[in-house]
Write a protein that holds these residues in place. Structure first.
Motif, mmCIF file in Angstrom:
data_model
loop_
_atom_site.group_PDB
_atom_site.id
_atom_site.type_symbol
_atom_site.label_atom_id
_atom_site.label_comp_id
_atom_site.label_asym_id
_atom_site.label_seq_id
_atom_site.Cartn_x
_atom_site.Cartn_y
_atom_site.Cartn_z
ATOM 1 N N ALA A 333 0.813 -1.217 0.000
ATOM 2 C CA ALA A 333 0.000 0.000 0.000
ATOM 3 C C ALA A 333 0.850 1.272 0.000
ATOM 4 C CB ALA A 333 -0.935 -0.015 1.210
ATOM 5 N N GLY A 334 1.928 1.284 0.788
ATOM 6 C CA GLY A 334 2.783 2.466 0.818
ATOM 7 C C GLY A 334 3.426 2.731 -0.530
ATOM 8 N N GLN A 335 3.854 1.669 -1.194
ATOM 9 C CA GLN A 335 4.454 1.820 -2.522
ATOM 10 C C GLN A 335 3.414 2.306 -3.528
ATOM 11 O OE1 GLN A 335 6.519 -1.674 -3.962
ATOM 12 N NE2 GLN A 335 6.720 -0.844 -6.021
ATOM 13 N N LEU A 336 2.173 1.837 -3.396
ATOM 14 C CA LEU A 336 1.120 2.300 -4.297
ATOM 15 C C LEU A 336 0.893 3.804 -4.135
ATOM 16 C CD1 LEU A 336 -1.109 1.860 -6.376
ATOM 17 C CD2 LEU A 336 -2.630 1.162 -4.509
ATOM 18 N N VAL A 337 0.905 4.289 -2.897
ATOM 19 C CA VAL A 337 0.764 5.730 -2.669
ATOM 20 C C VAL A 337 1.903 6.486 -3.348
ATOM 21 C CG1 VAL A 337 0.772 7.566 -0.928
ATOM 22 C CG2 VAL A 337 -0.521 5.471 -0.507
ATOM 23 N N GLU A 338 3.122 5.966 -3.244
ATOM 24 C CA GLU A 338 4.275 6.618 -3.872
ATOM 25 C C GLU A 338 4.137 6.635 -5.393
ATOM 26 O OE1 GLU A 338 7.598 4.419 -2.466
ATOM 27 O OE2 GLU A 338 7.379 5.101 -0.378
ATOM 28 N N VAL A 339 3.682 5.521 -5.970
ATOM 29 C CA VAL A 339 3.490 5.447 -7.421
ATOM 30 C C VAL A 339 2.407 6.427 -7.866
ATOM 31 C CG1 VAL A 339 2.689 3.965 -9.305
ATOM 32 C CG2 VAL A 339 4.321 3.080 -7.627
ATOM 33 N N LEU A 340 1.297 6.463 -7.121
ATOM 34 C CA LEU A 340 0.212 7.393 -7.456
ATOM 35 C C LEU A 340 0.687 8.840 -7.384
ATOM 36 C CD1 LEU A 340 -2.678 5.656 -5.474
ATOM 37 C CD2 LEU A 340 -2.575 5.904 -7.963
ATOM 38 N N ALA A 341 1.482 9.150 -6.355
ATOM 39 C CA ALA A 341 2.000 10.515 -6.204
ATOM 40 C C ALA A 341 2.920 10.883 -7.362
ATOM 41 C CB ALA A 341 2.727 10.652 -4.868
ATOM 42 N N ALA A 342 3.752 9.919 -7.798
ATOM 43 C CA ALA A 342 4.646 10.171 -8.931
ATOM 44 C C ALA A 342 3.843 10.372 -10.219
ATOM 45 C CB ALA A 342 5.627 9.012 -9.087
ATOM 46 N N GLU A 343 2.808 9.544 -10.402
ATOM 47 C CA GLU A 343 1.951 9.696 -11.593
ATOM 48 C C GLU A 343 1.214 11.024 -11.562
ATOM 49 O OE1 GLU A 343 0.916 4.937 -12.281
ATOM 50 O OE2 GLU A 343 -0.493 6.243 -11.216
ATOM 51 N N LEU A 344 0.788 11.436 -10.380
ATOM 52 C CA LEU A 344 0.105 12.726 -10.237
ATOM 53 C C LEU A 344 1.039 13.875 -10.600
ATOM 54 C CD1 LEU A 344 -2.149 14.632 -9.243
ATOM 55 C CD2 LEU A 344 -1.346 14.213 -6.900
ATOM 56 N N ALA A 345 2.274 13.801 -10.111
ATOM 57 C CA ALA A 345 3.254 14.849 -10.418
ATOM 58 C C ALA A 345 3.551 14.897 -11.911
ATOM 59 C CB ALA A 345 4.532 14.598 -9.619
ATOM 60 N N GLU A 346 3.674 13.713 -12.516
ATOM 61 C CA GLU A 346 3.942 13.651 -13.955
ATOM 62 C C GLU A 346 2.797 14.249 -14.752
ATOM 63 O OE1 GLU A 346 4.903 10.304 -17.418
ATOM 64 O OE2 GLU A 346 4.803 9.717 -15.316
ATOM 65 N N ALA A 347 1.567 13.921 -14.348
ATOM 66 C CA ALA A 347 0.398 14.471 -15.049
ATOM 67 C C ALA A 347 0.331 15.981 -14.879
ATOM 68 C CB ALA A 347 -0.880 13.824 -14.511
#
Length: 358
Positions: A333-347
């Protein structure tokens, strides 16, 4: 995000409270530790069961988290309709070698007792599903230092949330997995749920409260979309259901991406209230005949669902899932939050670059 939410949590990512044993303390702690807002689901638990989970979660993280409550149900179902449905389910009970549950096992989900616990032992955030609490309740929680959220599925419901004095609205689109948080269960409205982006736009124009968008969100780019549309944060349920820390049955987790389950549908088959799940045998066979009777049908089918889960039979389980279920990722779950945050920043960078192009 609104300043109150920003003070609570660094990232605009909320883990949806999923009742039935999915939103365990380990999941909420992992999300909060990663910078999101983890949630416990108090639905279907006793007040003491909720309190013990809160204690356990506080032992796992010092970060803010939330607790979700179900509102008591005031509309009583027609007993004859429940009896007819029970007769129809007799074969299911026999197949899974269990008994049907007692439909009269309670309608208020221990609401008052849970409120008393949350006022004596305040938590950072409390959200409500299936209705709007009284102004007295919301004011008492605010005095205790708790930020309050209430689910709405229409602009009129959002106005009621604002008038009651809540701090924010959870805008739930038709794409969302699990139960629609309608304030009143009106069978004539079945099939009228509005998609998230359309609903978000309508509610943004109807109320002045911070909005948290939920329904089918599985990627950081989708979080960016709802933020651009006026939300302060995004709430994700199905995305976290597949994580290692989720308390969901392994069969349920696997079904999210199993090619046998190609679509979802809103159904009353398992609980008597509209809820979105993967279309399986039970949903197909019983959905057309299930009465509007919550929580009576929930109590009635509970032993069947548990027996099916214990047997590893996905065809008899309530496989709650949002429309984006095929995009589920089996990550911690923690890694998923990090991935989502990175995708959000990229978008966000892509949008900024596009906006600056000459």
């Amino acid at each position: 995000m609104s300043s109150a939410l920003t003070d609570l949590v660094p990232l605009p990512i909320v883990q949806a409270p999923m009742a039935g044993g999915v939103s365990v303390p380990q999941l909420a702690a992992a999300v909060s530790e990663a910078g999101g807002l983890g949630f416990l689901a108090a639905g279907y638990k006793t007040a003491d069961g909720m309190y013990q989970e809160i204690k356990q979660l506080r032992g796992l993280t010092g970060r803010p988290f939330g607790v979700n409550l179900f509102m008591p149900q005031s509309e009583y179902a027609e007993p004859a309709a429940v009896d007819v449905y029970a007769h129809q389910l007799a074969g299911e009970a026999a197949w899974y070698e269990t008994e049907l549950g007692d439909p009269d096992s309670g309608r208020d989900d221990g609401y008052e007792a849970k409120l008393a616990v949350l006022l004596d032992n305040p938590v950072p955030v409390v959200s409500f599903h299936f209705g709007v609490p009284s102004r007295e309740v919301l004011d008492a929680l605010r005095r205790a230092g708790t930020f309050t959220l209430v689910t709405a599925t229409t602009p009129d419901e959002a106005r009621a949330v604002e008038q009651a004095g809540a701090d924010g609205v959870i805008v739930q689109g038709a794409e969302a997995g699990g139960h629609q948080g309608t304030h009143r269960d009106i069978p004539e409205n079945d099939g009228s749920a509005v998609g998230l982006l359309s609903l978000l736009g309508q509610i943004r124009e109807a109320v002045g409260l911070p909005l948290i968008a939920t329904g089918g969100i599985m990627r950081g780019s989708q979080i960016a979309a709802v933020l651009a549309a006026g939300a302060s944060a995004a709430q994700l349920g199905t995305a976290f259901l597949a994580t290692a820390e989720s308390g969901a049955n392994a069969v349920h987790k696997q079904a999210l991406t199993n090619p046998l389950f190609v679509r979802t549908a809103l159904t009353r088959a398992f609980s008597g209230r509209p809820a979105r799940g993967l279309v399986n045998r039970f949903l197909r066979e019983h959905g057309p005949y299930a009465p509007a009777a919550y929580p009576e049908v929930h109590h009635l089918t509970s032993p069947i669902r548990k027996a099916a889960g214990k047997a590893g039979d996905a065809q008899g389980m309530a496989l709650w899932a949002g429309q984006g279920h095929r995009m589920a990722r089996e990550l911690p779950a923690g890694q998923l939050v990090e991935v989502l945050a990175a995708e959000l920043a990229e978008a966000g960078s892509a949008l900024s670059g596009r906006g600056g192009a000459g």
